[in-house]
Design a protein around this motif. Sequence first.
Motif, PDB file in Angstrom:
ATOM      1  N   ILE A  94     -20.858 -83.486  -7.848  1.00  0.00           N
ATOM      2  CA  ILE A  94     -21.228 -84.747  -7.209  1.00  0.00           C
ATOM      3  C   ILE A  94     -20.032 -85.692  -7.161  1.00  0.00           C
ATOM      4  N   ILE A 151     -23.089 -79.984 -12.236  1.00  0.00           N
ATOM      5  CA  ILE A 151     -23.626 -80.803 -11.145  1.00  0.00           C
ATOM      6  C   ILE A 151     -22.837 -82.115 -11.056  1.00  0.00           C
ATOM      7  N   PHE A 195     -40.681 -85.180  -3.494  1.00  0.00           N
ATOM      8  CA  PHE A 195     -39.560 -84.789  -4.347  1.00  0.00           C
ATOM      9  C   PHE A 195     -39.691 -85.406  -5.740  1.00  0.00           C
ATOM     10  N   MET A 223     -17.968 -84.624  -4.300  1.00  0.00           N
ATOM     11  CA  MET A 223     -18.585 -84.975  -3.021  1.00  0.00           C
ATOM     12  C   MET A 223     -18.501 -86.475  -2.765  1.00  0.00           C
ATOM     13  N   LEU A 255     -29.707 -92.224  -3.548  1.00  0.00           N
ATOM     14  CA  LEU A 255     -30.816 -91.356  -3.158  1.00  0.00           C
ATOM     15  C   LEU A 255     -30.306 -90.021  -2.643  1.00  0.00           C
ATOM     16  N   PHE A 256     -29.254 -90.090  -1.840  1.00  0.00           N
ATOM     17  CA  PHE A 256     -28.690 -88.861  -1.298  1.00  0.00           C
ATOM     18  C   PHE A 256     -28.264 -87.917  -2.423  1.00  0.00           C
ATOM     19  N   PHE A 257     -27.560 -88.462  -3.407  1.00  0.00           N
ATOM     20  CA  PHE A 257     -27.096 -87.593  -4.482  1.00  0.00           C
ATOM     21  C   PHE A 257     -28.219 -87.155  -5.410  1.00  0.00           C
ATOM     22  N   LEU A 258     -29.301 -87.925  -5.437  1.00  0.00           N
ATOM     23  CA  LEU A 258     -30.481 -87.497  -6.187  1.00  0.00           C
ATOM     24  C   LEU A 258     -31.057 -86.227  -5.545  1.00  0.00           C
ATOM     25  N   PHE A 259     -31.128 -86.225  -4.215  1.00  0.00           N
ATOM     26  CA  PHE A 259     -31.606 -85.040  -3.504  1.00  0.00           C
ATOM     27  C   PHE A 259     -30.658 -83.858  -3.745  1.00  0.00           C
ATOM     28  N   VAL A 260     -29.359 -84.133  -3.686  1.00  0.00           N
ATOM     29  CA  VAL A 260     -28.378 -83.058  -3.866  1.00  0.00           C
ATOM     30  C   VAL A 260     -28.481 -82.479  -5.280  1.00  0.00           C
ATOM     31  N   ALA A 261     -28.513 -83.376  -6.267  1.00  0.00           N
ATOM     32  CA  ALA A 261     -28.539 -82.921  -7.656  1.00  0.00           C
ATOM     33  C   ALA A 261     -29.832 -82.171  -7.956  1.00  0.00           C
ATOM     34  N   ILE A 318     -38.247 -84.764  -9.681  1.00  0.00           N
ATOM     35  CA  ILE A 318     -37.628 -85.791 -10.535  1.00  0.00           C
ATOM     36  C   ILE A 318     -38.468 -86.045 -11.791  1.00  0.00           C
ATOM     37  N   MET A 348     -39.503 -88.511  -0.275  1.00  0.00           N
ATOM     38  CA  MET A 348     -39.219 -89.019  -1.615  1.00  0.00           C
ATOM     39  C   MET A 348     -40.410 -88.854  -2.548  1.00  0.00           C
TER      40      MET A 348
END
Lengths: 302, 283
Positions: free
Chosen positions: A292, A288, A32, A295, B113-119, A37, A29
């Motif tokens: 999402i 995106i 990343f 998904m 968090l998961f979708f943050l990584f995906v996006a 981010i 995190m």
Amino acid sequence: MSSTVPATSSYWKRNQQRLAPWLFLAPGMIMFSIYVIIPIFESIWISFYDWDGLGAKTWIGVANYVELLDDEAFYTSLKNNILWLVLYLLAVPAGLAVALFLNQTVIGIRLYKSLFFFPFVISQVVVGLIFTWFYAPDFGLLSALIKTVTGESIAILADERYVTLGIIAAGLWPQIAYCMILYLTGLNNINPEQVEAARMDGAKGWSLLWNIVLPQLGPATFIAIVVTVIGALRSFDLVSIMTDGGPYGSSRVLSFYMYEQALSEYGYRMGYGAAIAVVLFMIMMVFITLFIVRMLMQERNA
Amino acid sequence: MFPTPVQKAAPWVRHAYTIILPLALIVWLLPLIGVAITSIRPSGDLAAGNYFGIPSRFAGFENYTAVFRDSPIGWYILNSFKVTIPTVIGAVGLACLSGFALAVYKFRANLILFFLFVAGNFIPFQILMVPVRDMTLKAGLYDSISGLVLFHIAFQTGFCTLFMRNFIKSLPFALIESARVEGVSEWRIFRYIVLPLMRPAIAALSVLVFTFIWNDYFWATVLVQGQHAMPVTAGLYSLNGQWIAAWHLVSAGSIVAAMPPVLMFFLMQKHFIAGLTLGATKG
């Protein structure tokens, strides 16, 4: 209660389940956030400044965006991006067609499948060089073919009418291979009983494909569309390699124009470049978000 | 099976298929075949206008030697390895940890968090370009291998976490439950129960990330300037500028640059395709 165990271990013992995920997540995190981010927000912030990348930043509000509205090159890039998006999606049905063609069990078919997939493995730089040669007037293979058929010689990459189409065709080559491999895997996993049952009922050819096979290929189609849309909007390598945006900037796309404004001999206009990137980002966010949401629905059903 | 196997079709269909299959392959790979032939053509052929015919003699040896001797391509390839290998280890390692966290634990922020990584993994590179370049410059890592590696590790963590999380989700959860009942610590559950089961995913992901990073061109041009840290993709492009119309050299150089991922693909084909098509079959 935990009062019987030593205080240091008790806190950990009691909360291990709660703390563990954060400890496992921390390294990934942090990396990343720092590199992905946070820079997104920094870019949005920079897009409101006039900045050469070295000196002081000057706040100019939405002036960069206002300038974009009047920028001929911006519209050319946007138009080309839309062209990329639409034509690139041809990779999905084309990939399906190749997959159907190769979904047989004859001798050596595995090697055929690998060789058809080949273009995806090589770098876009190499693909770009290969196609530059392929298109080169006089001594390129395709130009020679066109000349034999039509009697005219066309310099595809030097002609404003054909240049973007030529680059997209080069991009389709690896992208079709990618979609093909997704569909081959999908075809491998369809339910043979359903197909046989439909055959018994007299379904064949197109109706069998459309009504029985394609619905089962749903997940493969979804991923093929996702990677193709992303690939089309990300297109940069081929434009840079094959034409450098030319002739006269007619093959620029947003990603390339942004790079040109921020980092090339045209000057270091970081703020203006960031504004172009934000526009591209917003376009991408539409897609995106759609991906999402889909998904997320699958996660809920699982 | 769909379409109908050719074995069950009429004899003429069967024969047609065996003829069309190799023809289709040749047409499909025509640009590549052309480049391969050009790379073994003597430079005299190009001057004499023999672009498509049989090469007048085999000059592969001298062309490939010339590429290595007269250009720094060997150095560029070494740089590519120096960028690619640490990135694979770093990104896959980080993703094992974060993928485990997102797959095994239930907590409120999990899906976000998961979708943050995906996006993050889908965004255009250009939105990161200015800040990442600026940050790398300030950290003194501009124009260095480590600057490139750090960025690649961070960016690839997004895709790798998505991949690992979905893989671990498909493992039997009862295994972890029973270990917890036995009082095994969370770290040991990861290290001794889950990690050994992740081998196929680690292999698939490593091959994929290797190819992605080897083939990266954009970041190689943004974060690197000089020859000393330049990977082969950017290097090949700059050589292309020097070898104007020396297509036999451009072709040989292209083939050299494409070789490592191609070899990787053929050696690890099963893993490569398993990685690429994850999610194409289910859910």
